[in-house]
Scaffold this motif. Structure first.
Motif, PDB file in Angstrom:
ATOM      1  N   GLN A   2     -46.978 -74.853 -16.733  1.00 33.32           N
ATOM      2  CA  GLN A   2     -46.865 -74.476 -18.279  1.00 33.32           C
ATOM      3  C   GLN A   2     -45.984 -73.053 -18.491  1.00 33.32           C
ATOM      4  O   GLN A   2     -45.467 -72.907 -19.212  1.00 33.32           O
ATOM      5  CB  GLN A   2     -48.179 -74.304 -18.724  1.00 33.32           C
ATOM      6  N   ARG A   3     -46.358 -72.422 -17.431  1.00 30.00           N
ATOM      7  CA  ARG A   3     -45.641 -70.764 -17.770  1.00 30.00           C
ATOM      8  C   ARG A   3     -44.043 -70.729 -17.544  1.00 30.00           C
ATOM      9  O   ARG A   3     -43.485 -70.221 -18.738  1.00 30.00           O
ATOM     10  CB  ARG A   3     -46.200 -69.795 -16.812  1.00 30.00           C
ATOM     11  N   THR A   4     -43.481 -71.493 -16.753  1.00 30.59           N
ATOM     12  CA  THR A   4     -42.172 -71.725 -16.500  1.00 30.59           C
ATOM     13  C   THR A   4     -41.613 -72.216 -17.936  1.00 30.59           C
ATOM     14  O   THR A   4     -40.714 -72.091 -18.491  1.00 30.59           O
ATOM     15  CB  THR A   4     -41.774 -72.741 -15.349  1.00 30.59           C
ATOM     16  N   LYS A   5     -42.154 -73.613 -18.236  1.00 26.62           N
ATOM     17  CA  LYS A   5     -41.787 -74.195 -19.702  1.00 26.62           C
ATOM     18  C   LYS A   5     -41.805 -73.175 -20.832  1.00 26.62           C
ATOM     19  O   LYS A   5     -40.780 -73.354 -21.469  1.00 26.62           O
ATOM     20  CB  LYS A   5     -42.578 -75.426 -19.938  1.00 26.62           C
ATOM     21  N   ALA A   6     -42.790 -72.430 -20.806  1.00 24.39           N
ATOM     22  CA  ALA A   6     -43.004 -71.499 -22.019  1.00 24.39           C
ATOM     23  C   ALA A   6     -41.860 -70.368 -21.873  1.00 24.39           C
ATOM     24  O   ALA A   6     -41.306 -69.985 -22.602  1.00 24.39           O
ATOM     25  CB  ALA A   6     -44.314 -70.859 -22.032  1.00 24.39           C
ATOM     26  N   ALA A   7     -41.817 -69.936 -20.647  1.00 23.80           N
ATOM     27  CA  ALA A   7     -40.573 -69.047 -20.296  1.00 23.80           C
ATOM     28  C   ALA A   7     -39.314 -69.626 -20.536  1.00 23.80           C
ATOM     29  O   ALA A   7     -38.368 -68.861 -21.250  1.00 23.80           O
ATOM     30  CB  ALA A   7     -40.634 -68.418 -18.903  1.00 23.80           C
ATOM     31  N   LEU A   8     -38.911 -70.676 -20.274  1.00 23.51           N
ATOM     32  CA  LEU A   8     -37.705 -71.402 -20.553  1.00 23.51           C
ATOM     33  C   LEU A   8     -37.520 -71.476 -22.329  1.00 23.51           C
ATOM     34  O   LEU A   8     -36.545 -71.290 -22.543  1.00 23.51           O
ATOM     35  CB  LEU A   8     -37.494 -72.750 -20.085  1.00 23.51           C
ATOM     36  N   LYS A   9     -38.460 -71.660 -22.892  1.00 25.74           N
ATOM     37  CA  LYS A   9     -38.514 -71.851 -24.327  1.00 25.74           C
ATOM     38  C   LYS A   9     -38.165 -70.720 -24.919  1.00 25.74           C
ATOM     39  O   LYS A   9     -37.482 -70.533 -26.143  1.00 25.74           O
ATOM     40  CB  LYS A   9     -39.679 -72.631 -24.673  1.00 25.74           C
ATOM     41  N   LYS A  10     -38.714 -69.730 -24.410  1.00 22.46           N
ATOM     42  CA  LYS A  10     -38.531 -68.387 -24.996  1.00 22.46           C
ATOM     43  C   LYS A  10     -37.608 -67.408 -24.447  1.00 22.46           C
ATOM     44  O   LYS A  10     -37.555 -66.011 -24.431  1.00 22.46           O
ATOM     45  CB  LYS A  10     -40.111 -67.636 -25.149  1.00 22.46           C
ATOM     46  N   ASP A  11     -36.431 -67.945 -23.733  1.00 21.43           N
ATOM     47  CA  ASP A  11     -35.581 -67.242 -22.908  1.00 21.43           C
ATOM     48  C   ASP A  11     -34.754 -66.386 -23.979  1.00 21.43           C
ATOM     49  O   ASP A  11     -34.424 -66.771 -25.009  1.00 21.43           O
ATOM     50  CB  ASP A  11     -34.676 -67.998 -22.262  1.00 21.43           C
ATOM     51  N   LYS A  12     -34.601 -65.069 -23.694  1.00 21.40           N
ATOM     52  CA  LYS A  12     -34.015 -64.113 -24.507  1.00 21.40           C
ATOM     53  C   LYS A  12     -32.387 -64.408 -24.776  1.00 21.40           C
ATOM     54  O   LYS A  12     -31.928 -64.303 -25.755  1.00 21.40           O
ATOM     55  CB  LYS A  12     -34.152 -62.695 -24.298  1.00 21.40           C
TER      56      LYS A  12
END
Length: 85
Positions: A3-13
């Motif tokens: 879940q963390r990786t998916k969230a990080a990909l969605k919020k990539d700067k």
């Protein structure tokens, strides 16, 4: 993927910034095109000016060299030994 990786990909700067930039460019398309054309014209004028300057500078250098050779030929005189007397 967790879940963390998916969230990080969605919020990539990078993705967020790129998306925002593309949206801004779409909204201001005419000004982007106009400013891009002006910038291209300025760069083109600078390049052409540099080429013309270098061409004229080279021609002036060649002409100066030819003039210096002509002057040196004129100044040369036959060498005469000095007479002591």
């Amino acid at each position: 993927m967790d879940q963390r990786t998916k969230a990080a990909l969605k919020k990539d700067k990078f993705v967020t910034t790129t998306t925002h930039g593309v949206e801004w460019a779409r909204e201001h398309r005419q000004s982007v095109i106009a400013n891009g054309a002006i910038l291209l014209a300025v760069v083109l004028v600078a390049v052409v000016s540099a080429v013309v300057y270098n061409s004229r500078s080279e021609a002036a250098s060649v002409a100066f060299g030819a003039a210096m050779q002509a002057i040196r030929r004129r100044w040369r005189s036959p060498v005469r030994p000095c007479r002591r007397g």
